[in-house]
Design an enzyme around this catalytic site. Structure first.
Site, PDB file in Angstrom:
ATOM      1  N   ASP A 500       0.879  -1.175   0.000  1.00  0.00           N
ATOM      2  CA  ASP A 500       0.000   0.000   0.000  1.00  0.00           C
ATOM      3  C   ASP A 500       0.915   1.223   0.000  1.00  0.00           C
ATOM      4  O   ASP A 500       1.078   1.906   1.014  1.00  0.00           O
ATOM      5  CB  ASP A 500      -0.898  -0.011   1.237  1.00  0.00           C
ATOM      6  CG  ASP A 500      -1.897   1.143   1.248  1.00  0.00           C
ATOM      7  OD1 ASP A 500      -2.020   1.818   0.206  1.00  0.00           O
ATOM      8  OD2 ASP A 500      -2.534   1.374   2.294  1.00  0.00           O
ATOM      9  N   CYS A 528      -3.743   4.133  -4.071  1.00  0.00           N
ATOM     10  CA  CYS A 528      -4.583   5.323  -3.928  1.00  0.00           C
ATOM     11  C   CYS A 528      -4.500   6.209  -5.167  1.00  0.00           C
ATOM     12  O   CYS A 528      -5.232   7.183  -5.291  1.00  0.00           O
ATOM     13  CB  CYS A 528      -4.190   6.124  -2.682  1.00  0.00           C
ATOM     14  SG  CYS A 528      -2.493   6.722  -2.697  1.00  0.00           S
TER      15      CYS A 528
END
Length: 615
Positions: A500, A528
């Site tokens: 991530d 993201c």
């Protein structure tokens, strides 16, 4: 031998003369820039006034390097910093160009670079180096251009809602539809490019499925972290809010945040209260046009689980004495202590942050605790997490519950699984996986985040988690070795990785380390910023090469989670798997075959659930 010595001596004399000429050129270039204040077109103005300020700027000591041919910015940095040992502050290299600009800390460093780089042979090219002029201030440059347009029509400035929540005027189901179409188009481009890069990927891509965009449980007021700017609005009033444009585009106007749907009431109150403080204070709001003033920004972190509110006041201290800084800190402390008696919300944690030009080697602006608690606490997946001022934490807490559950569902860990969390932050994903795995390990470069992660593991009674501080690419192999060491002899290792990373994605060294770790067969990539991460997706799946050793990871299944309602952004989760290695008889190895079947079953379950959720 005498001739050779004579040649060296002559070269030494020539070098001495050249050094003097370079030094003289450096001084003349700097003095000319300061005296004329001209841009590249020779137009006088204020574009170079920042060079006169009593503060350091490496633009004064800039060098242009030409005749470089095709090069990567990473290898050029390695040449400058590792091979040539230059103290470089900034490197600017336009895409697909054969030149670059390099800035230094002093005239001596600049001069040394000119001497070495001019005529240096690199990658079959002979480099040319000369003194470069400082870049123009983008704000002043834009103003000068606008002044020259006598009949320029006034440009309509965006509102705060238009700048930060461009989809807020659309019904939420339509926002999800638009984002799903965007993600589908992005993944189509990715798979098309991958088919070209790696023809072996075709059978895997034919089965690859995207399951749409899942909604956020909270659509309004979901942001638990916000960074506000202190400035002035179009009427000249002091405002704490969001800037309507960026400085490089010539914009410094700031708008209030009262009408923004994605901010919680706590954050809006924090911005208003800080705005009241700044308006009453003798200290001034910061102005990037001249680097004057003191109040620069306000970071707000709030917890929906506990109601805690953390404020981090960003102060530009370059023009403040130590006594003035102490006075300002006391003003902050007194203001919020007195305000807490009758206010609808209370500041439970207050920090002072010194926001100014960073020193060499400094990666963050330091914070100093002023009053209240040192942390706030929030809850994800039924676990409590302690959050320090600078630690990463998902900005949509309820959305993170959905995001992490989908990551768990996609990879389907068991009690025999070991999980590696790369870029683990405060350990939220690591600890969410812990109850589903035999062991979990996380690595993060920010030391305070790892301290929070270790505290969070202990506070939640989690005993099967271990964390490391450092660059991910330096620790991936050691974590894999530890997982192999812990495995029972003769029992196949079920090792998965979760990444991530920040918006820019993983460094190619981290991708190479993951690829070369043969024990990792499944990987979940949480992005993201899928547009930036597409580069990593290709690197994971491209054919084995000298740079990327190890079998490629092919995309199996993907799902997006709308972590950012009302905005254009979406979080994307992709499950990658290596192609199962086959025995001589063409059958898959038992453990890998089981893992493949388990993944396919999970994909079907996720597909059914996500289709129902989206429709």
């Amino acid at each position: 031998m005498e001739c050779l010595n004579a040649e060296i001596s002559a070269d030494g004399v020539a070098k001495s003369i050249e050094t003097e000429e370079i030094a003289e050129t450096v001084v003349k270039a700097y003095e000319t820039t300061r005296a004329n204040g001209e841009d590249e077109a020779g137009t006088p103005g204020e574009e170079y006034a920042y060079l006169e300020r009593n503060e350091f700027t490496s633009e004064i000591f800039k060098v242009e390097v030409k005749n470089m041919g095709y090069f990567g910015i990473g290898e050029f940095k390695k040449l400058l910093r590792n091979t040539l040992k230059f103290d470089v502050t900034k490197i600017k290299a336009p895409t697909r160009k054969e030149f670059a600009f390099v800035c230094f800390r002093s005239q001596e460093d600049q001069q040394r670079a000119l001497e070495i780089l001019n005529g240096y042979k690199w990658k079959g090219k002979v480099l040319k180096a000369h003194v470069a002029k400082a870049s123009a201030d983008p704000l002043q440059k834009k103003r000068a251009a606008e002044d020259q347009e006598s009949e320029r029509k006034p440009k309509k400035q965006r509102t705060a809602v238009e700048a930060t929540c461009p989809l807020s005027h659309i019904a939420y189901d339509q926002q999800l539809k638009q984002k799903s179409e965007e993600m589908s188009a992005l993944l189509a481009k990715y798979t098309q490019e991958l088919r070209r890069v790696n023809p072996r990927a075709k059978p895997h891509l034919d089965k690859f499925q995207f399951h749409g965009v899942l909604p956020s449980p909270t659509v309004n007021g979901y942001r638990n972290k916000n960074e506000f700017t202190v400035g002035k609005n179009s009427a000249g009033e002091v405002v704490v809010g969001f800037r309507l444009g960026c400085y490089s585009d010539g914009s410094v106007e700031v708008a209030e945040v009262a009408d923004l749907p994605h901010l919680p009431e706590q954050a809006k109150w924090a911005a208003r209260s800080f705005q009241d403080l700044v308006r009453k204070s003798k200290f001034l709001p910061f102005n990037p046009d001249g680097n004057v003033g003191h109040f620069r920004q306000l970071m707000v972190r709030c917890s929906s689980a506990t109601g805690e509110l953390m404020l981090v006041a960003g102060i530009y201290s370059s023009n403040l004495s130590e006594d003035e800084q102490a006075e300002l800190k006391q003003e902050l402390k007194s203001f919020y202590e007195e305000l807490g008696k009758d206010a609808p919300y209370k500041c439970t944690s207050l920090y002072y942050q010194d926001v100014k030009h960073r020193e060499a080697g400094q990666t963050i602006n330091p914070v100093e605790h002023i009053s209240g608690s040192t942390h706030i606490t929030d809850t994800i997946q039924g676990l409590q997490f302690r959050i320090s001022p600078l630690a990463f934490f998902q900005i949509n807490t309820e959305g993170a519950n959905v995001l992490y559950q989908k990551a768990i569902d996609l990879v389907a860990p068991t009690k025999d699984t070991t999980m590696l969390d790369i870029c683990c932050g405060t350990g939220t994903i690591t600890l969410a996986f812990a109850k589903h795995c035999k062991k979990v390990m996380g690595v993060e470069i920010v030391p305070d985040a790892i301290k929070d992660a270790e505290f969070n593991a202990e506070a939640n009674g989690i005993k099967n988690a271990k964390f490391f501080t450092g660059n991910a690419d330096d620790f991936i192999k050691s974590m894999v070795r530890e997982a192999l060491y812990d495995q029972e002899p003769g029992k196949p290792l079920d090792l998965i990785a979760v990444v991530d990373p920040p918006r820019a994605g993983l460094h190619h060294r981290s991708i190479a380390a993951i690829r070369s770790a043969d024990a990792i067969n499944r990987l979940v990539y949480v992005s993201c910023n899928p547009h930036s991460a597409k580069r990593n997706f290709i690197e994971l799946a491209r054919p084995e090469s000298k740079q990327y050793k190890g079998e490629p990871f092919y995309p199996k299944s993907a799902v997006a989670v709308d972590m950012f309602p009302h905005t254009m952004h979406t979080e994307l989760v992709i499950l990658f798997e290596r192609e199962p290695k086959t025995k001589a008889d063409g059958k898959s190895a038992p453990a890998e075959g089981a893992a493949q079947s388990k993944s396919e079953a999970t994909e079907e379950a996720v597909s059914e659930e996500n289709t129902a959720s989206v429709t």
